[in-house]
Design a protein around this motif. Sequence first.
Motif, PDB file in Angstrom:
ATOM      1  N   PRO A 185       0.793  -1.238   0.000  1.00 54.04           N
ATOM      2  CA  PRO A 185       0.000   0.000   0.000  1.00 54.04           C
ATOM      3  C   PRO A 185       0.824   1.286   0.000  1.00 54.04           C
ATOM      4  CG  PRO A 185      -0.917  -1.584   1.556  1.00 54.04           C
ATOM      5  CD  PRO A 185       0.409  -2.128   1.122  1.00 54.04           C
ATOM      6  N   LYS A 186       2.112   1.191   0.353  1.00 52.53           N
ATOM      7  CA  LYS A 186       2.962   2.380   0.352  1.00 52.53           C
ATOM      8  C   LYS A 186       3.321   2.836  -1.065  1.00 52.53           C
ATOM      9  CE  LYS A 186       5.350   1.266   4.714  1.00 52.53           C
ATOM     10  NZ  LYS A 186       6.691   1.029   5.305  1.00 52.53           N
ATOM     11  N   TYR A 187       3.059   1.972  -2.066  1.00 52.56           N
ATOM     12  CA  TYR A 187       3.474   2.274  -3.432  1.00 52.56           C
ATOM     13  C   TYR A 187       2.286   2.153  -4.389  1.00 52.56           C
ATOM     14  CZ  TYR A 187       7.994   1.520  -1.218  1.00 52.56           C
ATOM     15  OH  TYR A 187       9.073   1.598  -0.374  1.00 52.56           O
ATOM     16  N   PHE A 191       1.831  -0.620  -7.577  1.00 51.35           N
ATOM     17  CA  PHE A 191       1.057  -1.848  -7.408  1.00 51.35           C
ATOM     18  C   PHE A 191      -0.435  -1.558  -7.244  1.00 51.35           C
ATOM     19  CE2 PHE A 191       5.215  -2.531  -5.216  1.00 51.35           C
ATOM     20  CZ  PHE A 191       5.760  -3.426  -6.121  1.00 51.35           C
ATOM     21  N   ARG A 192      -1.223  -2.541  -7.664  1.00 50.69           N
ATOM     22  CA  ARG A 192      -2.667  -2.470  -7.442  1.00 50.69           C
ATOM     23  C   ARG A 192      -3.198  -3.892  -7.251  1.00 50.69           C
ATOM     24  NH1 ARG A 192      -6.030   0.260 -12.046  1.00 50.69           N
ATOM     25  NH2 ARG A 192      -5.052   2.134 -11.134  1.00 50.69           N
ATOM     26  N   ARG A 204      -0.967  -6.579  -9.316  1.00 54.86           N
ATOM     27  CA  ARG A 204      -0.564  -6.140 -10.656  1.00 54.86           C
ATOM     28  C   ARG A 204       0.448  -5.007 -10.560  1.00 54.86           C
ATOM     29  NH1 ARG A 204      -4.952  -5.317 -15.212  1.00 54.86           N
ATOM     30  NH2 ARG A 204      -4.496  -7.554 -15.340  1.00 54.86           N
ATOM     31  N   LEU A 205       1.432  -5.062 -11.434  1.00 55.01           N
ATOM     32  CA  LEU A 205       2.410  -3.980 -11.546  1.00 55.01           C
ATOM     33  C   LEU A 205       1.861  -2.930 -12.504  1.00 55.01           C
ATOM     34  CD1 LEU A 205       5.332  -3.026 -10.832  1.00 55.01           C
ATOM     35  CD2 LEU A 205       6.061  -4.143 -12.946  1.00 55.01           C
ATOM     36  N   LEU A 206       1.756  -1.694 -12.045  1.00 55.61           N
ATOM     37  CA  LEU A 206       1.179  -0.630 -12.853  1.00 55.61           C
ATOM     38  C   LEU A 206       2.199   0.099 -13.702  1.00 55.61           C
ATOM     39  CD1 LEU A 206      -1.192   0.977 -10.191  1.00 55.61           C
ATOM     40  CD2 LEU A 206      -1.772  -0.729 -11.919  1.00 55.61           C
TER      41      LEU A 206
END
Length: 433
Positions: A185-187, A191-192, A204-206
């Motif tokens: 959640p810090k990034y 990430f999602r 998932r990598l955004l």
Amino acid sequence: MNLKPRNPLLSFLISNPSYEPTKLYLLPPYFHQWRGISKVRLKWVKNRSLDHIIDKDTELKAACLLKDAIKRSPTGFLTAKSFTDWQKLLGLTVPVLRFMRRYPTIFHEFPHAQYSNLPCFKLTDTSLLLDSQEQSIHQAHENDAVERLCRLLMMTKTRTLPLKSLYPIKWDLGLPDNFEKLMVPKYPDLFRFIKASNGLNCLRLLQWRDDLAVSALEMSKENSEVGDEYRQFKRGQTTLSFPMSFPRGYGAQKKVREWMEEFQKLPYISPYEDSKNIDPNSDLMEKRVVGLLHEILSVTLHKKTKRNYLRSMREELNLPHKFTRIFTRYPGIFYLSLKCKTTTVSLREGYQRGKLVNKHPLTRVREKFYHVMRTGLLYRGKGEILLPKVGIMLDNGETESELEESEEEEDVDVDGEGEGSEDISDFEDSDEV
């Protein structure tokens, strides 16, 4: 996301998907020896040194996972009833209760307040102190963990992995416990969490990161004292070769040597490149799979992981169904172990004389943790007393039990027709965890 390959040969292969290997006049001269790899079959060779490391790390990992489970418990302890069915999950060959009683310097046993016959376990002061050091390293090196997670997601087809595939490998990647709640959640820009069509929760990598899309093999060649190979590779004039350390008995075999020379001359496909247009039955795809597995193991802290962890990500990573054969076909790169009733694959170059070559700070804390475990095992009730003063012990990162001996191998069979030549393949569809 369509990415433009950096490898000029790969650009040609993608733009000409219908080409045939016989049309070699289209390729640069140094690829003209691409005749198709001969299908040499090699018998599995046992390596006592690496087996010892896997045996040791299996117990270390189980103890660390139990430590984390006790920390997560709202009561601060676990009852014997709560972990009755955890033996297979932890990869242990003995019941969990017996395992925890082996290490009194880590787990303190006491009777339940209401049920005197029910054993309970909490963490010792020494264990809590080492855990606090571990948490400090997780915080200080959080960027490293984020990068390792990004790299793994970047190697998948959709930059997405189910959480159920990430949980088992989190210890190998050096991710903190509850990483999905504490770190991810810090990034939000990276990430999602999403829900796949099959209902699975996924990560998932955004954001694609070009700075991370460089494999460990490329970095090692770039940083080597002799950088000509890497410079020629960047200019599209040569390919990259994998470092190999053959078991005793293989290196002098002419058949194996010629096979490996053919393999090394194949174009190197970065694990971060799109591989969907490569023929899945081609030699080129086989080398791409070798490179992918090499990179995944390079990303792990201990340069090894369980085969089943990789199998759970097989479709996302575009791995062949029976990819275990890759490990046994390239014994100079990988080592496949059957220790602890499981199948573990290691990167040979990651170890020398029974020791990890490049140690992350987290692996050093884990070595201290294992040192405390061994003290408790050897001295049982006197373990806490015989441990050095806490401050001194925490500065001592070396494990007494690490092997200094050279690697030993047994049972070489190059022709693949001898007894046991298919030992590993029999484990391909096993259900071990």
